[in-house]
Scaffold this motif. Structure first.
Motif, PDB file in Angstrom:
ATOM      1  N   ILE A  61      -0.759 -61.809  17.478  1.00 35.06           N
ATOM      2  CA  ILE A  61       0.418 -61.055  17.061  1.00 35.06           C
ATOM      3  C   ILE A  61       1.428 -61.067  18.204  1.00 35.06           C
ATOM      4  O   ILE A  61       1.095 -60.709  19.330  1.00 35.06           O
ATOM      5  CB  ILE A  61       0.043 -59.602  16.717  1.00 35.06           C
ATOM      6  N   LYS A  62       2.650 -61.488  17.904  1.00 36.28           N
ATOM      7  CA  LYS A  62       3.727 -61.498  18.893  1.00 36.28           C
ATOM      8  C   LYS A  62       4.662 -60.349  18.555  1.00 36.28           C
ATOM      9  O   LYS A  62       5.177 -60.264  17.444  1.00 36.28           O
ATOM     10  CB  LYS A  62       4.473 -62.825  18.845  1.00 36.28           C
ATOM     11  N   PHE A  63       4.865 -59.476  19.531  1.00 34.42           N
ATOM     12  CA  PHE A  63       5.686 -58.295  19.322  1.00 34.42           C
ATOM     13  C   PHE A  63       7.110 -58.496  19.826  1.00 34.42           C
ATOM     14  O   PHE A  63       7.351 -59.287  20.740  1.00 34.42           O
ATOM     15  CB  PHE A  63       5.078 -57.088  20.047  1.00 34.42           C
ATOM     16  N   LYS A  64       8.029 -57.755  19.232  1.00 38.48           N
ATOM     17  CA  LYS A  64       9.406 -57.739  19.710  1.00 38.48           C
ATOM     18  C   LYS A  64       9.428 -57.039  21.062  1.00 38.48           C
ATOM     19  O   LYS A  64       8.536 -56.250  21.376  1.00 38.48           O
ATOM     20  CB  LYS A  64      10.300 -57.011  18.710  1.00 38.48           C
ATOM     21  N   ASP A  65      10.457 -57.312  21.853  1.00 40.79           N
ATOM     22  CA  ASP A  65      10.572 -56.740  23.206  1.00 40.79           C
ATOM     23  C   ASP A  65      10.400 -55.229  23.201  1.00 40.79           C
ATOM     24  O   ASP A  65      11.076 -54.513  22.463  1.00 40.79           O
ATOM     25  CB  ASP A  65      11.926 -57.082  23.823  1.00 40.79           C
ATOM     26  N   GLY A  66       9.460 -54.768  24.030  1.00 34.83           N
ATOM     27  CA  GLY A  66       9.239 -53.346  24.212  1.00 34.83           C
ATOM     28  C   GLY A  66       8.545 -52.641  23.052  1.00 34.83           C
ATOM     29  O   GLY A  66       8.451 -51.431  23.040  1.00 34.83           O
TER      30      GLY A  66
END
Length: 89
Positions: A61-66
């Protein structure tokens, strides 16, 4: 000096991947399963992308910044899709 540079590179590389989480998925057996999981996670506002490995039974899973999702939320999303989560240590 070499030690300092090496330590700095390791620290920076671990920070670069802090917005990703690899989670094992128990019960995923087909491409349809993988598509359902991808759709479920991409509907979350915190998620920038997801890589599903059917062969290795995990999702990255790649999350958005912060932003991030709790382990409980990830577990629930997988459970709602019919699978069990297994977090790497």
């Amino acid at each position: 000096m070499k030690y300092f540079i090496f330590a700095s590179l390791i620290t920076l590389s671990s920070m670069a991947f802090a917005d990703e989480l690899k989670v094992g998925v128990k019960g995923m057996v087909c491409a349809f399963c993988a598509q359902g999981i991808e759709k479920s996670f991409m509907s979350q506002k915190e998620v920038a992308g997801i890589d599903v490995s059917l062969a290795n039974k995990f999702v990255k899973i790649k999350f958005k910044d912060g932003q991030t999702l709790s382990h409980e939320k990830i577990t629930q999303l997988l459970k709602d899709s019919g699978y069990d989560a297994s977090f790497e240590k």
